[in-house]
Each structure stands twice: as C-alpha cells, then as structure tokens.
Design a protein around this motif. Structure first.
Motif, PDB file in Angstrom:
ATOM      1  N   ARG A  86       0.918  -1.312  -0.049  1.00 38.43           N
ATOM      2  CA  ARG A  86       0.145   0.101  -0.055  1.00 38.43           C
ATOM      3  C   ARG A  86       0.879   1.311  -0.107  1.00 38.43           C
ATOM      4  N   VAL A  87       1.760   1.419   0.811  1.00 40.51           N
ATOM      5  CA  VAL A  87       2.463   2.363   0.961  1.00 40.51           C
ATOM      6  C   VAL A  87       3.572   2.750  -0.399  1.00 40.51           C
ATOM      7  N   LYS A  88       4.354   1.834  -0.814  1.00 41.66           N
ATOM      8  CA  LYS A  88       4.943   1.820  -1.873  1.00 41.66           C
ATOM      9  C   LYS A  88       4.245   2.097  -2.974  1.00 41.66           C
ATOM     10  N   SER A  89       3.125   1.446  -3.310  1.00 36.89           N
ATOM     11  CA  SER A  89       2.239   1.709  -4.538  1.00 36.89           C
ATOM     12  C   SER A  89       1.619   3.009  -4.485  1.00 36.89           C
ATOM     13  N   ARG A  90       1.180   3.406  -3.528  1.00 36.45           N
ATOM     14  CA  ARG A  90       0.484   4.863  -3.522  1.00 36.45           C
ATOM     15  C   ARG A  90       1.565   6.016  -3.385  1.00 36.45           C
ATOM     16  N   SER A  91       2.770   5.723  -2.698  1.00 38.68           N
ATOM     17  CA  SER A  91       3.836   6.937  -2.922  1.00 38.68           C
ATOM     18  C   SER A  91       4.130   6.687  -4.427  1.00 38.68           C
ATOM     19  N   SER A  92       4.389   5.679  -5.103  1.00 40.83           N
ATOM     20  CA  SER A  92       4.792   5.622  -6.554  1.00 40.83           C
ATOM     21  C   SER A  92       3.921   6.210  -7.333  1.00 40.83           C
ATOM     22  N   ARG A  93       2.765   5.910  -7.255  1.00 40.52           N
ATOM     23  CA  ARG A  93       1.714   6.809  -7.982  1.00 40.52           C
ATOM     24  C   ARG A  93       1.667   8.164  -7.822  1.00 40.52           C
ATOM     25  N   SER A  94       1.722   8.773  -6.559  1.00 38.77           N
ATOM     26  CA  SER A  94       1.855  10.150  -6.287  1.00 38.77           C
ATOM     27  C   SER A  94       3.295  10.848  -7.026  1.00 38.77           C
TER      28      SER A  94
END
Length: 152
Positions: A86-94
C-alpha cells in the motif's frame, strides 16, 4: 543488474505478528536519490502518515533518505506485505503523477527486523532518526526535513 544482498529482501510475507514492533527499510529502484527532492520525499511521508491514520500501523519513527526509507512501526490490522504494498504503490503513483513519469520508484521487496523484548525502543528510534547525520546530510537532525518520531 544484480543487487547486493537482494536475497535478504522480503519478497513474501512470513506472517509478522500484529502488535509486534518492526524496523523496516525499503530502497529506491537502483538506489536513485529520488528523495533528494524534498517535495517527492514528502509524498512518501504522506503515505506513512496515511497508514498510521488508517490504523493499520502505529508509526513510531521514520526517516526518508535520498535513496531509501526507514520506518519503525507496530503492526496492527494488516500483514506486513499489505502495508508495504500500500505505501509503496501509493507513493509511487503520487511521485509519478508529480514528475509526469512512469518510472519504477521502489526496488522490489523490503527488509524488516522484529524488535526483541530486550531491544531498547527509544534507542532504536534515535539511531534511525540520526541516519541523516551519519550520512553527513546534516549536522543537526532538526535541520533535516524528512523525519519524525512519536516522542517529538
């Protein structure tokens, strides 16, 4: 390109225990210093805080370095794999939305270490947040913008 120590990376979840405290390290793809840009580092911070606010972890301390992130957390309602995904995918998207790119941000996997009962939690947190000083990015932790600890 082979990555040193990649065999030590957590690629599968080993059922970490809820209520236990973990020190997690995750690294940017090819150790690119993406978070030298304060704005991009803050996007990671936002996701660490979001996980805390959702109640899936109790965030104790964290520091976002130019090419990696350390996070001291108490695991709550999700598995470690779910939290990190969750943290890595959401931060990557942002980050990719902000930079208008589609580059991979994070290296696959992450390192984690469960703290033992005899480990000093505050000493571990102090060691973690002093990483920018040891890396000679600053001489005072208060001057480094991408860190926090629950005692501050």
């Amino acid at each position: 390109m082979p990555r040193p120590y990649s065999s030590a990376l957590r690629l599968k979840d080993r059922s970490p225990e809820p209520g236990r405290i973990y020190l997690i390290t995750t690294v940017t793809d090819h150790r690119r210093p993406i978070f030298s840009d304060f704005t991009l580092g803050r996007l990671v911070v936002n996701q660490l805080k979001h996980a805390h606010d959702e109640g899936i972890v109790q965030s104790i301390a964290w520091v976002v370095m130019p090419d990696h992130c350390h996070w001291l957390v108490e695991l709550r309602h999700k598995t470690m794999g779910e939290v990190m995904c969750r943290v890595k995918s959401r931060s990557s998207r942002s980050i990719n939305e902000t930079t208008r790119s589609s580059e991979r941000v994070w290296q696959k996997g992450y390192y984690d270490r469960a703290l033992r009962k005899e480990d000093d939690l505050k000493a571990t947190a102090r060691y973690l947040i002093n990483t920018p000083i040891r890396a000679q990015l600053t001489s005072r932790i208060g001057d480094y913008p991408l860190w926090d600890a629950c005692w501050v």
